[in-house]
Scaffold this motif. Structure first.
Motif, mmCIF file in Angstrom:
data_model
loop_
_atom_site.group_PDB
_atom_site.id
_atom_site.type_symbol
_atom_site.label_atom_id
_atom_site.label_comp_id
_atom_site.label_asym_id
_atom_site.label_seq_id
_atom_site.Cartn_x
_atom_site.Cartn_y
_atom_site.Cartn_z
ATOM 1 N N ASP A 48 0.827 -1.214 0.000
ATOM 2 C CA ASP A 48 0.000 0.000 0.000
ATOM 3 C C ASP A 48 0.862 1.265 0.000
ATOM 4 N N GLN A 49 1.972 1.223 0.731
ATOM 5 C CA GLN A 49 2.829 2.396 0.860
ATOM 6 C C GLN A 49 3.641 2.665 -0.400
ATOM 7 N N TRP A 50 4.147 1.614 -1.042
ATOM 8 C CA TRP A 50 5.087 1.782 -2.144
ATOM 9 C C TRP A 50 4.476 1.573 -3.528
ATOM 10 N N PHE A 51 3.405 0.784 -3.620
ATOM 11 C CA PHE A 51 2.846 0.428 -4.923
ATOM 12 C C PHE A 51 1.523 1.143 -5.231
ATOM 13 N N ARG A 52 0.848 1.659 -4.238
ATOM 14 C CA ARG A 52 -0.451 2.290 -4.443
ATOM 15 C C ARG A 52 -0.315 3.806 -4.424
ATOM 16 N N PHE A 53 -1.055 4.463 -5.324
ATOM 17 C CA PHE A 53 -1.020 5.920 -5.409
ATOM 18 C C PHE A 53 -2.426 6.444 -5.704
ATOM 19 N N ALA A 54 -2.720 7.600 -5.137
ATOM 20 C CA ALA A 54 -3.972 8.283 -5.476
ATOM 21 C C ALA A 54 -3.795 8.997 -6.811
ATOM 22 N N GLU A 55 -4.897 9.259 -7.492
ATOM 23 C CA GLU A 55 -4.827 10.048 -8.711
ATOM 24 C C GLU A 55 -4.416 11.477 -8.360
ATOM 25 N N VAL A 56 -3.569 12.076 -9.181
ATOM 26 C CA VAL A 56 -3.230 13.494 -9.023
ATOM 27 C C VAL A 56 -4.273 14.285 -9.810
ATOM 28 N N LYS A 57 -5.414 14.501 -9.185
ATOM 29 C CA LYS A 57 -6.546 15.087 -9.910
ATOM 30 C C LYS A 57 -6.330 16.555 -10.247
ATOM 31 N N GLN A 58 -5.397 17.194 -9.559
ATOM 32 C CA GLN A 58 -5.224 18.642 -9.735
ATOM 33 C C GLN A 58 -4.617 19.029 -11.079
ATOM 34 N N ASN A 59 -4.165 18.059 -11.872
ATOM 35 C CA ASN A 59 -3.651 18.427 -13.208
ATOM 36 C C ASN A 59 -4.755 18.487 -14.257
ATOM 37 N N TRP A 60 -5.965 18.037 -13.908
ATOM 38 C CA TRP A 60 -7.143 18.137 -14.783
ATOM 39 C C TRP A 60 -6.906 17.475 -16.144
ATOM 40 N N LEU A 61 -6.172 16.371 -16.125
ATOM 41 C CA LEU A 61 -5.945 15.590 -17.328
ATOM 42 C C LEU A 61 -6.263 14.140 -17.027
ATOM 43 N N GLY A 62 -6.707 13.393 -18.029
ATOM 44 C CA GLY A 62 -6.964 11.981 -17.804
ATOM 45 C C GLY A 62 -8.297 11.531 -18.340
ATOM 46 N N PHE A 63 -8.918 10.599 -17.624
ATOM 47 C CA PHE A 63 -10.072 9.887 -18.169
ATOM 48 C C PHE A 63 -11.270 9.902 -17.232
ATOM 49 N N SER A 64 -11.363 10.933 -16.387
ATOM 50 C CA SER A 64 -12.496 11.017 -15.472
ATOM 51 C C SER A 64 -13.785 11.228 -16.244
ATOM 52 N N ARG A 65 -14.828 10.535 -15.818
ATOM 53 C CA ARG A 65 -16.135 10.673 -16.466
ATOM 54 C C ARG A 65 -16.827 11.971 -16.060
#
Length: 487
Positions: free
Chosen positions: A76-93
């Protein structure tokens, strides 16, 4: 009337362009992401260093995976990451919130590094190690995971890049010092550490800018789709004739006569699992064609800017801003008013240009939905995209409180499932969302598409329905649809 970074922070678009940053929408994510290959092959020494930083972290993960002593807390500490939503790029619906890198990604990455990619970082066929290699073998690790992972691993650079722009080009009232978690990895302590930065701040959160020359759209240069589609070219490029013949025999002996494209892809995936060396030969071919990666990504980013920034801005500035488009009503009347207003602008006031890029109409309904969403920036209504209330997702639910809800569906006339959608979909959605208000919008680009839609509606006896709106996106007998040509 804010849609884009330049609108909200009152900075000239030319200033952003000169700095090299993409002018993101702060209404909804735009379909771009960082391609790590563009960092690897960049002439910019800083970008090359970022790629090395990514590989170094993956080597660390490889080494700790090899110990066989990782707990779930370590994963969880080394392999899991939250989305960096503040860049406003990607595939959010909807908006800018995605799912991030959850347990499935973390466990798949751990497993691959521990078992299949134990030689990661010591490849002999390719010029360098590549993060994308970890996404080639598993269908469950796709472009959204790649995007989130890369963004997290170079977040410190992106924050510093944004901070520099904010200090030099934004007024003080638009900037705030904020604490950011998991900014950089401390190799000695083996943990992620936070940082503090002066960043653009609006609506309760900071914003991150991203350089355009590290972005792409649709797929990374090294991607699973190209690998499976070109599997025969990949194994035929292997110098070792014995190995080449062995792979060819495995693939061709299992390829049934009359196999479909899906059959070929499934067999290609099995072949790669049986002969993982194919991954390195595929990646080497991609490395050798690096110049094409930059040309392709530059074109895709330019297309995205033209379609989702320049044309939307023009549509709003010339036709929507300060008009009845932004008057109130209940959810149904306001939704229908916007659809009809857009229909008029699209059909009679050059608004149809928004659906074309380089003389070609859009081919994905997701793009149609996103373009519509970007015009909802000045409404008191709550507009949610792809709401799933138990019976499948709907494009939009427009609401004001729990008692006033309207469902809005967008379809391209070329959709092969249009008849089924019109017959069953909206009724199911209405029951699931406890609302009787729905609107279906169908966009067509050719005479044959219009004929097909009319026939389907007549067959279903809904050709008189007032809540089904057809929009004419044909460019025939209109000025050239192309606003900009890109090399």
């Amino acid at each position: 009337m804010g849609i884009y970074f330049s609108d909200f922070f009152e900075v000239d678009k030319a200033t952003l362009e000169a700095y090299g940053a993409f002018n993101v929408s702060l209404v909804n994510d735009l379909p771009l992401f960082i391609d790590p290959f563009l960092l690897f092959d960049s002439k910019n020494a800083i970008y090359q260093s970022l790629h090395e930083q990514i590989i170094d972290y993956l080597k660390f993960l490889r080494d700790v995976s090899a110990t066989g002593m990782l707990t779930q807390a370590h994963i969880d500490q080394w392999f899991r990451f939250a989305e960096v939503k503040q860049n406003w790029l990607g595939f959010s619906r909807s908006g800018n919130s995605g799912s991030g890198l959850g347990a499935k990604f973390a466990n798949t990455l751990h497993k691959n590094l521990h078992h299949i990619f134990r030689d990661f970082g010591a490849e002999k066929i390719t010029k360098s190690s590549h993060l994308e290699k970890l996404c080639l073998l598993s269908e469950g690790v796709g472009r959204d995971h790649l995007s989130d992972f890369v963004t997290n691993l170079i977040k410190q650079f992106l924050l510093e890049y944004t901070q520099t722009f904010a200090k030099n080009h934004l007024r003080p009232e638009f900037v705030r010092t904020v604490g950011v978690n998991r900014v950089a990895f401390n190799q000695d302590a083996k943990r992620w550490v936070p940082g503090r930065y002066e960043l653009p701040f609006i609506n309760g959160d900071y914003v991150i800018l991203t350089p355009k020359d590290m972005l792409t759209r649709d797929e990374a240069w090294i991607n699973r789709g190209d690998l499976l589609d070109g599997i025969e070219d990949v194994y035929n490029s292997i110098p070792n004739q014995q190995l080449r013949n062995q792979i060819d025999s495995y693939f061709m002996s299992r390829l049934a006569e009359g196999a479909t494209d899906q059959d070929r892809k499934r067999l290609a995936a099995q072949t790669v699992e049986q002969f993982p060396v194919l991954l390195d030969h595929f990646i080497r071919a991609k490395e050798d064609a690096a110049s094409e990666a930059h040309r392709t990504s530059k074109r895709k980013v330019a297309d995205t800017q033209a379609q989702f920034v320049d044309e939307v801005s023009r549509l709003v500035r010339e036709h929507l801003e300060g008009t009845a488009f932004y008057t109130g009503g209940n959810s149904f009347t306001e939704s229908m008013a916007r659809v009809n207003f857009l229909k008029n602008v699209i059909e009679h006031k050059d608004g149809w240009r928004i659906f074309y890029i380089n003389d070609r109409p859009i081919t994905q309904e997701a793009h149609l939905q996103l373009l519509y969403r970007l015009t909802w920036f000045a409404s008191r209504m709550d507009v949610n995209r792809e709401v799933n209330n138990g019976r499948g997702p709907v494009d939009y639910k427009v609401s004001e409180g729990s008692a006033d809800k309207t469902l809005v569906e967008f379809k391209l006339a070329r959709n092969s499932k249009l008849r089924t959608n019109l017959q069953n979909q909206v009724e199911v959605y209405e029951k699931a969302n406890d609302t009787s208000s729905s609107i279906t919008v169908i966009l067509y680009f050719t005479d044959s598409e219009w004929t097909r839609v009319k026939k389907i509606m007549q067959d279903l006896k809904i050709d008189k329905a007032k809540n089904i709106v057809l929009i004419d996106g044909r460019s025939d007998n209109k000025p050239s649809a192309s606003t900009v040509k890109y090399p």
